[in-house]
Design a protein around this motif. Sequence first.
Motif, PDB file in Angstrom:
ATOM      1  N   ILE A 177       0.871  -1.179   0.000  1.00 35.62           N
ATOM      2  CA  ILE A 177       0.000   0.000   0.000  1.00 35.62           C
ATOM      3  C   ILE A 177       0.903   1.222   0.000  1.00 35.62           C
ATOM      4  CG2 ILE A 177      -1.822   1.262   1.218  1.00 35.62           C
ATOM      5  CD1 ILE A 177      -2.694  -1.496   0.258  1.00 35.62           C
TER       6      ILE A 177
ATOM      7  N   TYR B  37      -9.398  -3.058   5.182  1.00 36.59           N
ATOM      8  CA  TYR B  37      -8.638  -4.213   5.661  1.00 36.59           C
ATOM      9  C   TYR B  37      -9.519  -5.466   5.684  1.00 36.59           C
ATOM     10  CZ  TYR B  37      -5.070  -0.830   6.987  1.00 36.59           C
ATOM     11  OH  TYR B  37      -4.106   0.151   6.948  1.00 36.59           O
TER      12      TYR B  37
ATOM     13  N   TYR C  62      -7.308   2.201   3.156  1.00 37.47           N
ATOM     14  CA  TYR C  62      -7.402   0.795   2.764  1.00 37.47           C
ATOM     15  C   TYR C  62      -8.508   0.093   3.553  1.00 37.47           C
ATOM     16  CZ  TYR C  62      -5.756  -4.030   1.934  1.00 37.47           C
ATOM     17  OH  TYR C  62      -5.651  -5.358   1.588  1.00 37.47           O
TER      18      TYR C  62
ATOM     19  N   MET D 115      -2.682   4.294   3.754  1.00 43.80           N
ATOM     20  CA  MET D 115      -3.044   3.160   4.615  1.00 43.80           C
ATOM     21  C   MET D 115      -4.310   3.435   5.419  1.00 43.80           C
ATOM     22  SD  MET D 115      -0.070   3.229   7.551  1.00 43.80           S
ATOM     23  CE  MET D 115       1.329   3.651   6.509  1.00 43.80           C
TER      24      MET D 115
END
Length: 243
Positions: free
Chosen positions: A74, A106, A104, A101
């Motif tokens: 990432i 997850y 993102y 990040m």
Amino acid sequence: MRNHGTDFYDNDANFEKYMQRRQWQENANDTLEKPVIMELLGDISDRHILDLGCGDAGFGVELLKKGCAAYVGIEGSRKMTDASTSNLTAYNNGTVLHMRMEEYTYPRDTYNVVISRLAIHYLQHIESVFRGIHQTLKPGGKFIFSIEHPVITSTLQPSGIRTNWVVDNYFIEGYREQQWLGGTVHKYHRTVEDYFMALTGAGFRVASLRESRPVREHFLTEETYERRRRIPLFLFLEGVKNG
């Protein structure tokens, strides 16, 4: 609005200077930071690895060569993402996504290992990211990260070789600004306790805490080795997801 750390590397001059600096034989990343990361990682055979703030994914190429099953990077910087995409071209099991990040999503129980090398100190808020990392790890998975040591981020100073080390404003957490490589870098200072509490608060068991203690064999010159013995440049933490 303050820039994210990734914006620094999208400046052409900053990007070129950084890439040149990484080629120095005694650069701090390779002499102090990487050896500890490799120790904490151990055997990565058949592991699914997520790398947050992967830069040019040069490290991802190394991990793939060492036998990891899949690598996802990432990266928020467009220039770094382009470089990492190029570096991973030969690997079907290596991917990079251009996003921060914090953005993102997850996926649950997906990775064996999450790593982040010298990127988390660019984040204003880490608690939600740490919870996302805990969610995306499989039971028994580990989260390993390095940051600029809090004794450094507490009192950031202009670039150049420092001759005096002053720790000040340590318990005043938050935004810091540094002139580096001719550009302005934006970071966030936290104490060691803050990082520990964020990890445990996200559900991790803290398995390791390390500092960048220099090892003589990693240095070409005695002068650089002795200079690196004065102060810890980096802090490392390893969190494990129980299960």
